[in-house]
Design an enzyme around this catalytic site. Sequence first.
Site, PDB file in Angstrom:
ATOM      1  N   ASP A  37      -0.248 -28.070  27.064  1.00  0.00           N
ATOM      2  CA  ASP A  37      -0.717 -27.715  28.403  1.00  0.00           C
ATOM      3  C   ASP A  37      -1.484 -26.394  28.386  1.00  0.00           C
ATOM      4  OD1 ASP A  37      -1.060 -28.013  31.109  1.00  0.00           O
ATOM      5  OD2 ASP A  37       0.917 -27.259  31.652  1.00  0.00           O
ATOM      6  N   HIS A  54     -10.196 -28.505  26.323  1.00  0.00           N
ATOM      7  CA  HIS A  54      -9.763 -29.706  25.586  1.00  0.00           C
ATOM      8  C   HIS A  54     -10.406 -29.722  24.191  1.00  0.00           C
ATOM      9  CE1 HIS A  54      -7.962 -30.891  29.259  1.00  0.00           C
ATOM     10  NE2 HIS A  54      -9.048 -31.340  29.859  1.00  0.00           N
ATOM     11  N   LEU A 148       4.621 -38.052   7.428  1.00  0.00           N
ATOM     12  CA  LEU A 148       4.798 -37.768   8.857  1.00  0.00           C
ATOM     13  C   LEU A 148       4.408 -38.966   9.740  1.00  0.00           C
ATOM     14  CD1 LEU A 148       5.161 -35.526  11.166  1.00  0.00           C
ATOM     15  CD2 LEU A 148       2.682 -35.242  10.999  1.00  0.00           C
TER      16      LEU A 148
HETATM   17  C1  FPP Z   1      -3.317 -30.276  29.449  1.00  0.00           C
HETATM   18  O1  FPP Z   1      -4.106 -29.170  29.842  1.00  0.00           O
HETATM   19  C2  FPP Z   1      -3.981 -31.022  28.380  1.00  0.00           C
HETATM   20  C3  FPP Z   1      -4.393 -32.314  28.475  1.00  0.00           C
HETATM   21  C4  FPP Z   1      -4.221 -33.115  29.706  1.00  0.00           C
HETATM   22  C5  FPP Z   1      -5.094 -32.993  27.381  1.00  0.00           C
HETATM   23  C6  FPP Z   1      -4.689 -32.658  25.982  1.00  0.00           C
HETATM   24  C7  FPP Z   1      -5.701 -33.232  25.068  1.00  0.00           C
HETATM   25  C8  FPP Z   1      -6.207 -32.660  23.944  1.00  0.00           C
HETATM   26  C9  FPP Z   1      -5.758 -31.379  23.397  1.00  0.00           C
HETATM   27  C10 FPP Z   1      -7.324 -33.322  23.200  1.00  0.00           C
HETATM   28  C11 FPP Z   1      -7.065 -34.674  22.622  1.00  0.00           C
HETATM   29  C12 FPP Z   1      -5.800 -34.844  21.879  1.00  0.00           C
HETATM   30  C13 FPP Z   1      -5.617 -35.401  20.648  1.00  0.00           C
HETATM   31  C14 FPP Z   1      -4.212 -35.694  20.221  1.00  0.00           C
HETATM   32  C15 FPP Z   1      -6.677 -35.717  19.701  1.00  0.00           C
HETATM   33  P1  FPP Z   1      -4.626 -29.060  31.349  1.00  0.00           P
HETATM   34  O2  FPP Z   1      -5.984 -29.593  31.403  1.00  0.00           O
HETATM   35  O3  FPP Z   1      -3.646 -29.734  32.271  1.00  0.00           O
HETATM   36  O4  FPP Z   1      -4.588 -27.500  31.531  1.00  0.00           O
HETATM   37  P2  FPP Z   1      -4.336 -26.686  32.882  1.00  0.00           P
HETATM   38  O5  FPP Z   1      -2.893 -26.955  33.264  1.00  0.00           O
HETATM   39  O6  FPP Z   1      -4.550 -25.280  32.473  1.00  0.00           O
HETATM   40  O7  FPP Z   1      -5.310 -27.179  33.893  1.00  0.00           O
END
Ligand code: FPP
Length: 264
Positions: A37, A54, A148
């Site tokens: 997050d 992201h 893993l």
């Molecule tokens: C939460 O941050 C993150 C996500 C919803 C997406 C996570 C995805 C990745 C890191 C990329 C793809 C993953 C893989 C496994 C290849 P948020 O956007 O909710 O952050 P915020 O709470 O600060 O708005």
Amino acid sequence: MSRQDILDSTEEGSIERQLFEKIDISRLPAHIAVIMDGNGRWAKGRGLPRVEGHRSGIASVREIVETCARLDVPILTLYAFSVENWKRPRSEVDVLMKLLKQYLRLELSTLMKNDIRFQVLGRLSELPGDVVSELEAGMERTRDNRGLLFNIALNYGGRAEITDACQRIVNEALACGEAPKIDEAFFAQRLYTAGIADPDLMIRTSGELRISNFLLWQIAYSEIWVTDTFWPDFRKRELFEAIIDFQKRDRRYGGIAASTRSTA
Ligand code: FPP
């Protein structure tokens, strides 16, 4: 990959090396689950569009997968996209799907080289066709790897998983004309995680103190560790801190503390 690779990749005297030396390799969590997050806030703090968070988060994914493989952690599950995340702007969802495809394409050879098996937890069939093809190809290629187990929770929801398991049980019962006797082990076998040990350690980044519909059944006895660090800044240093803290916990599973257990 091995422990030696971690020594080779951490500088002598560095914080990472000092933390690594504090880890009891014989008591590692068998399954680490992570709520990644804070990507949006990481980007906002830098005056960048959310999607840049992201994009940068991919480097953290790479390092954490690699470090878990080197440590010989048996299972890692990353929460990449929830069933609720479809509510985000279309452009952000599109970038997330693109990043997933790119990640798999670019990392497949690394996953193979490091004996990592890749699997998806979630409602795969509801994802765009091109993403499903990429994911299925990745799962197929890595199927026989024995290192893993790397799960990506994608179009995942804990409640969706539990209702899907209930539906499966009903379908099986209708097919054989008999109502089953349901116990916890029977139910767990109908979840997306059938056959996979429950997480010992659940990590959440960005300081939020919630579970966000992640692995609701499986975390009954997981140890939870939260850091204020945003996901794009999460590296092996934070992973080692989480493991060290985990190793200090007294896991009681509803029993009593080891130190107060009577010998009588
Ligand atoms: C939460 O941050 C993150 C996500 C919803 C997406 C996570 C995805 C990745 C890191 C990329 C793809 C993953 C893989 C496994 C290849 P948020 O956007 O909710 O952050 P915020 O709470 O600060 O708005």
